[in-house]
Structure formats: C-alpha cells, structure tokens
Design an enzyme around this catalytic site. Structure first.
Site, PDB file in Angstrom:
ATOM      1  N   ASP A   1      11.917  33.399  46.429  1.00 30.95           N
ATOM      2  CA  ASP A   1      13.226  33.923  46.064  1.00 30.95           C
ATOM      3  C   ASP A   1      14.286  32.954  46.575  1.00 30.95           C
ATOM      4  O   ASP A   1      13.980  32.040  47.341  1.00 30.95           O
ATOM      5  CB  ASP A   1      13.453  35.356  46.569  1.00 30.95           C
TER       6      ASP A   1
ATOM      7  N   TYR B   1      17.419  30.963  48.439  1.00 26.99           N
ATOM      8  CA  TYR B   1      17.930  30.891  49.804  1.00 26.99           C
ATOM      9  C   TYR B   1      18.972  31.995  50.001  1.00 26.99           C
ATOM     10  O   TYR B   1      19.769  32.274  49.110  1.00 26.99           O
ATOM     11  CB  TYR B   1      18.590  29.539  50.059  1.00 26.99           C
TER      12      TYR B   1
ATOM     13  N   PHE C   1      13.991  25.764  45.910  1.00 28.71           N
ATOM     14  CA  PHE C   1      13.949  24.752  46.968  1.00 28.71           C
ATOM     15  C   PHE C   1      15.176  23.846  47.006  1.00 28.71           C
ATOM     16  O   PHE C   1      15.341  23.062  47.936  1.00 28.71           O
ATOM     17  CB  PHE C   1      12.671  23.890  46.888  1.00 28.71           C
TER      18      PHE C   1
ATOM     19  N   HIS D   1       2.171  26.682  51.432  1.00 28.00           N
ATOM     20  CA  HIS D   1       3.624  26.605  51.269  1.00 28.00           C
ATOM     21  C   HIS D   1       4.194  25.523  52.196  1.00 28.00           C
ATOM     22  O   HIS D   1       3.679  25.300  53.291  1.00 28.00           O
ATOM     23  CB  HIS D   1       4.242  27.966  51.616  1.00 28.00           C
TER      24      HIS D   1
END
Length: 224
Positions: free
Chosen positions: A69, A71, A82, A190
C-alpha cells in the site's frame, strides 16, 4: 465523491468499469469519503490514486512490480509503488532496492521518483491504492484488492509476455493470477530492512528482467 473519475486511461477503464459499479467499490468510496470527512489525510491525493495506470496503457506494460500500500507519511505517496516525489529522502525499502540495483548493475538512480521506470513500461502497482496518514495497511480489505487483482489479470492475459517481480509474501500471493506459461515470474523477499537480507539482496532481478526482455527482442529497462 467518485474516485474512478480520476482514472483516465481508456484501456484500463475498459477492463475496470464494471468493478467501479460494484457494491464493494461503492463501499470503498464511502469508507474513504468518511475518512476525509473526519478530517484525516488520505494518501496519495485522489488525483494521484491511479497515476500508475494513467501513465502507462496496458498494452505498453513490460514489467510489473507489486507493492503493498502507499507510503503513509506526508508528501511521500504519489501513485507509484516504492516511489517518492522528486526531492524527498529515500524510504528504507527504496534504499534497499537501490542497493540491490547498484550491486546488480553497478549504478543507481539519483532520485527516488520512479516515473522514468513507468515511462519505459514498468507498472509500479500497489495492491491497495490508498492509505490513511500514519496508519500502514489501514485500507486493506476495503475493496481495492478486487480492482488491482483485475489489473494483474489483464496484464497477465495480454499478448505480450511480461516480467512480474513479486517481492514479499503479499506479492507472491498474487502468483495465482498470472499465466505462468507465458509470463516470467521472479520472486524474492520484500526489500524492507526486516527481510531484505533473507534473499532480496543478491536476487539480481534487474539484470534478469533485462535478459528476459532482450531475449524477446525488446529494449532493456534503463533502471538507472
């Protein structure tokens, strides 16, 4: 409030229009409207919620990177997973992405804004497209997943083979939506500081993606 009016790219609209009329999506809109009515901030701004789709028509997608989701800090989210707007500091996951990129290809971008990747055909898609300020994961299981699952399915079914980069368990959970006979799937932990050392570092996904594209007769991605 009609969130879907901010999606303007015709190709995505054609595949998502029925979902925008569904009860789960209408409930999602009501939830976001309620958050805004309470005076809390929702990120990204509504005009950037569909930025990843508006900037890249489905027929031009060559690579998919899935985020979770947006920031949830002020000014960070702008609709690409990202990525952060020009001039902002790099969040920890992006720092690790750039570390791996430099290790893999010997260079890294100078900005945290990944729009240049999107312009080359990299779909930077969060599986949930909004978040309440300061509350990571606050809009999960509210209705966004059916929309982004449809986006993944549309890309998977396109005539062009696509590279899917699945980083972390939430991204790997989407593997069932992908036609593995046609598309290339690369998996890794991740890039978060909590997990990057478990195999994200050293995965070499950037060079492997370019190798796959070149074998298809396409230009590689200029990652940096």
């Amino acid at each position: 409030m009609i969130i879907n009016r901010f999606l303007t790219e015709p190709g995505w609209l054609g595949g998502l229009s029925k979902l925008f009329e569904s009860e789960p999506f209408l409930k999602l809109e009501g939830f976001i409207e309620g958050e805004l009515a309470r005076g809390v901030r929702v990120y990204p701004t509504l005009d950037n919620v569909f930025y990843s789709l508006n900037i890249l028509p489905p027929e031009r997608v060559r690579v998919v990177i899935l985020g979770q989701d947006p920031y949830h800090g002020p000014g960070q989210a702008h609709g690409l997973c990202f990525s952060v707007p020009m001039g902002l500091g790099f969040p920890p996951s992006l720092v690790n992405i750039y570390k791996e990129l430099e290790s893999d290809l010997g260079r890294r971008p100078q900005t945290g804004n990944l729009t240049a990747w999107a312009e080359q055909g990299v779909l930077l898609l969060n599986t949930v497209l909004t978040v309440t300020e300061g509350q990571a994961g606050s809009h999960q299981n509210r209705g966004w997943e059916q929309v982004t699952d449809q986006v993944i399915s549309m890309v998977s079914a396109s005539p062009r083979p696509v590279v899917f980069l699945l980083w972390g368990s939430f991204a790997k959970a989407k593997k069932g939506l992908i036609d593995l006979a046609k598309n290339q799937v690369l998996e890794a932990p991740h890039p978060s500081p909590l997990s990057a050392h478990r195999g994200f570092f050293g995965c070499r996904h950037f060079s492997k993606t370019n190798q796959f594209l070149v074998e298809l007769g396409e230009d590689p991605i200029e990652w940096a």
